[in-house]
Design a protein around this motif. Structure first.
Motif, PDB file in Angstrom:
ATOM      1  N   SER A 105      26.726  43.662  47.608  1.00 46.67           N
ATOM      2  CA  SER A 105      27.765  43.989  46.632  1.00 46.67           C
ATOM      3  C   SER A 105      29.138  43.486  47.032  1.00 46.67           C
ATOM      4  N   MET A 114      29.995  39.598  39.221  1.00 43.94           N
ATOM      5  CA  MET A 114      30.420  40.839  38.580  1.00 43.94           C
ATOM      6  C   MET A 114      31.574  40.618  37.606  1.00 43.94           C
ATOM      7  N   ARG A 122      30.778  47.175  35.694  1.00 42.03           N
ATOM      8  CA  ARG A 122      31.096  46.835  37.077  1.00 42.03           C
ATOM      9  C   ARG A 122      31.302  48.097  37.904  1.00 42.03           C
ATOM     10  N   TYR A 125      27.975  49.958  38.421  1.00 44.55           N
ATOM     11  CA  TYR A 125      27.138  49.204  39.354  1.00 44.55           C
ATOM     12  C   TYR A 125      27.606  49.411  40.794  1.00 44.55           C
ATOM     13  N   ALA A 156      23.784  45.963  34.373  1.00 46.38           N
ATOM     14  CA  ALA A 156      24.486  45.232  35.434  1.00 46.38           C
ATOM     15  C   ALA A 156      23.499  44.658  36.446  1.00 46.38           C
ATOM     16  N   VAL A 160      23.116  40.617  37.132  1.00 48.30           N
ATOM     17  CA  VAL A 160      23.373  40.081  38.468  1.00 48.30           C
ATOM     18  C   VAL A 160      22.113  39.425  39.026  1.00 48.30           C
TER      19      VAL A 160
END
Length: 312
Positions: A105, A114, A122, A125, A156, A160
């Motif tokens: 992350s 993101m 965002r 997440y 999310a 991603v």
């Protein structure tokens, strides 16, 4: 404000900063958000705050959301002029790194991905993946329902994962060896070897040594190899721009290997790499002074490894 209230805030400062950095992708903006949170804490009726940690998390998250929704932020990010601020390994703002999800992350690749999420997606997440908040807690922080939190996190994750390269975490030692090979090929001008070290869908992004307002973007192995060969070739003009003859180091930045150019203990530029399946999948060149200021400060406070190139 009494010392107990100050101590309570300071005990949360590191966590708040790493949360804000993940949400904003900028250490400077994260520090501003944390300071604004402190001012809110100072002005609050603290006797009515039942769980200070939850209160502070809610405040800093919503301050970050306000920044992400601001007209200036929307313009910069939509225009493609923005990229995450790199942080040197060991920077406390990188925050928790116990799990793969926490480490991922804060990678430059995921911080960039993101940007394609809505601010609320965002935040949900990051709160879930990096800080393991329950959906009920996320709902309270973001003023949404628990079901909405689950949906935001699911969307999310899916977005991603769809654009994330590679199949999982890369061994740092293996990634470093790839970067060392890349650097050797780039500085020797061996374009064929450079191409062989790149994935078929490799990309490169550069801020043009911090001189331009727009990011430079390159695709295809041949174009990226040409960019890298030109970028890593030393010239008198580049040395003048750097303020001297740089030494070239390899270090970890946001969990990935990076080439760091240093003149007189001052970082003048960094190129961060994403490695996938033993090849370079992306390069990110950053030299704008405001984007490497914190990395520069951190560099001066440690004893780095010996440079791989003493005088570039």
């Amino acid at each position: 404000m009494d010392s107990t209230a100050v101590d309570r805030f300071e005990a949360s400062r590191g966590r708040l900063a790493s949360l804000a950095y993940r949400l904003l992708g900028s250490a400077a903006d994260a520090e501003d958000a944390v300071q604004d949170t402190f001012l809110r804490w100072q002005a609050a009726d603290r006797e009515r705050v039942e769980v200070p940690e939850a209160w502070l998390t809610k405040v800093v998250t919503n301050l970050c959301l306000d920044r992400l929704r601001s007209a200036q932020a929307r313009h910069e990010r939509a225009a493609g002029d923005w990229q995450p601020e790199p942080l040197l390994e060991g920077d406390p703002m990188l925050g928790p790194a116990d799990t793969f999800e926490q480490r991922e992350s804060v990678s430059l690749a995921v911080l960039t991905l993101m940007e394609r999420l809505s601010p609320v997606e965002r935040a949900a997440y990051v709160l879930r993946e990096a800080f393991s908040y329950r959906h009920a807690e996320i709902a309270g922080i973001l003023d949404i329902t628990e079901s909405a939190s689950q949906q935001h996190v699911h969307r999310a994750r899916r977005r991603v994962a769809a654009e994330r390269r590679g199949g999982g975490e890369v061994d740092p030692a293996s990634a470093r060896r790839v970067v060392e090979e890349f650097l050797a090929a780039a500085t020797s001008g061996r374009t064929d070897r450079l191409v062989a070290l790149l994935t078929d869908d490799v990309t490169a992004i550069s801020d043009g040594a911090g001189l331009g307002k727009r990011l430079l973007r390159y695709k295809t192995p041949e174009r990226v190899a040409s960019y890298a060969r030109a970028g890593f070739k030393p010239t008198p003009a580049k040395r003048r721009l750097a303020g001297g003859t740089p030494a070239i180091h390899i270090a970890l930045v946001n969990g990935s290997p990076a080439v760091i150019a240093v003149v007189d203990d001052r970082v003048v530029g960094a190129v961060a790499f994403e490695v996938s399946d033993g090849k370079v999948a992306s390069l990110r060149g950053i030299a704008a002074a405001d984007r490497i200021a914190r990395l520069n400060d951190a560099w001066r406070q440690r004893e780095p490894e010996a440079p791989v190139i003493n005088a570039w």
